[in-house]
Design an enzyme around this catalytic site. Structure first.
Site, PDB file in Angstrom:
ATOM      1  CD  GLU A 189      -3.124  -0.818   2.092  1.00 18.86           C
ATOM      2  OE1 GLU A 189      -4.195  -0.372   1.643  1.00 18.86           O
ATOM      3  OE2 GLU A 189      -2.930  -1.046   3.303  1.00 18.86           O
TER       4      GLU A 189
ATOM      5  CG  HIS B 246      -2.354   2.962   5.806  1.00 17.93           C
ATOM      6  ND1 HIS B 246      -3.705   3.197   5.883  1.00 17.93           N
ATOM      7  CD2 HIS B 246      -2.225   1.636   5.496  1.00 17.93           C
ATOM      8  CE1 HIS B 246      -4.365   2.081   5.616  1.00 17.93           C
ATOM      9  NE2 HIS B 246      -3.497   1.121   5.386  1.00 17.93           N
TER      10      HIS B 246
ATOM     11  CG  HIS C 120      -5.137  -1.557   9.154  1.00 10.34           C
ATOM     12  ND1 HIS C 120      -4.405  -2.681   8.885  1.00 10.34           N
ATOM     13  CD2 HIS C 120      -5.051  -0.788   8.024  1.00 10.34           C
ATOM     14  CE1 HIS C 120      -3.877  -2.607   7.657  1.00 10.34           C
ATOM     15  NE2 HIS C 120      -4.250  -1.459   7.122  1.00 10.34           N
TER      16      HIS C 120
ATOM     17  CG  HIS D 194      -8.190  -0.425   4.598  1.00  8.57           C
ATOM     18  ND1 HIS D 194      -7.728  -0.406   3.306  1.00  8.57           N
ATOM     19  CD2 HIS D 194      -7.087  -0.603   5.359  1.00  8.57           C
ATOM     20  CE1 HIS D 194      -6.420  -0.580   3.290  1.00  8.57           C
ATOM     21  NE2 HIS D 194      -6.005  -0.696   4.532  1.00  8.57           N
TER      22      HIS D 194
HETATM   23 ZN    ZN Z   1      -4.018  -0.841   5.034  1.00  9.77          ZN
END
Ligand code: ZN
Length: 248
Positions: A85, A104, A106, A174
């Protein structure tokens, strides 16, 4: 100050150590676990960015930091496996010259706000930047059925479009991205987005669904300015803890 040579130019070793430390800090604060990543734009060349190889954030060391161009191609061919990603990072950097660091994650308390029709609001001053608005990126809108990952440039562009001029975007089912002008601010925002989500869950429960007296947009704008300097107090503490544990 010793420097390491990169394609984008030399970078002080302390900067690389800070980026590695940021991964450990985010893991300790419950923002990332086995997954998630933090990057920073190359400090001397905006066309490159720095991020760890694909490894659990709590295990990152300065030796794991790789350099990428703005197509998310590693600058060192044959280098270690990269995060799938990574396009999240390159496409946001391209769209937003004011952003120099991206997290980033979760983080679990945040995910529900991408699942239900309840907006995340700024519950307290540390999370002031949320008062500007928290967009939700739904990968289905442009790509239909996917594996949910932002795994190419096209999906990265779509995420950056959802982010718009904000510094946070949730990703349906996500996670989220939290951004800032510095590594320290991006980490601060990622940590306090997770804390804010928990406080909002508690507040909704406590109030039985009554409207929340959250920060207004103007209050958020006013409070975000001092946060970017006062937030260094938190960074200094977290950074010292990592240094004490690891010696770097
Ligand atoms: Zn992710």
């Amino acid at each position: 100050m010793r420097k390491t040579q990169y394609t984008g130019g030399p970078v002080e070793n302390e900067v690389i150590a800070n980026l590695a430390a940021a991964s450990r800090i985010l893991a300790e604060r419950g923002v990332v676990d086995g997954f998630g990543h933090v990057s920073m734009r190359h400090p001397g060349n905006p066309d490159y960015y720095l991020m760890a190889r694909a490894i659990a954030p709590a295990l990152v060391t300065p030796d794991d930091i790789l350099e990428y161009d703005m197509e998310s191609v590693p600058c060192n061919p044959g280098s270690s496996k990269s995060f799938l990603e990574r396009f999240i990072h390159s496409e946001i950097y391209k769209a937003r010259p004011d952003i120099n660091s991206i997290v980033h994650s979760h983080s679990p308390s945040v995910v529900p706000f991408g699942l239900v029709d309840v907006k995340m609001e700024a519950m307290f001053h540390n999370a002031a930047f949320l008062a500007a608005g928290v967009p939700v990126f739904d990968i289905r809108d442009k790509f239909g059925m996917t594996d949910m990952l932002v795994c190419d440039c096209e999906k990265g562009v779509a995420l950056a479009e959802s982010l718009g001029d904000k510094d946070i975007a949730l990703m349906r089912a996500h996670g989220s991205v939290a951004c800032g002008p510095t590594l320290q601010t991006a980490v601060f925002r990622a940590v306090y987005t997770e804390v804010n989500a928990r406080i909002q869950h508690w507040s909704v429960g406590l109030g039985g669904g009554a409207p929340l007296a959250s920060l207004e947009e103007e209050e958020g704008r006013l409070a975000d300015v001092p946060n970017q300097t006062a937030g260094m107090r938190a960074w200094d503490l977290w950074r010292l803890q990592v240094r004490d544990q690891l010696g770097w």
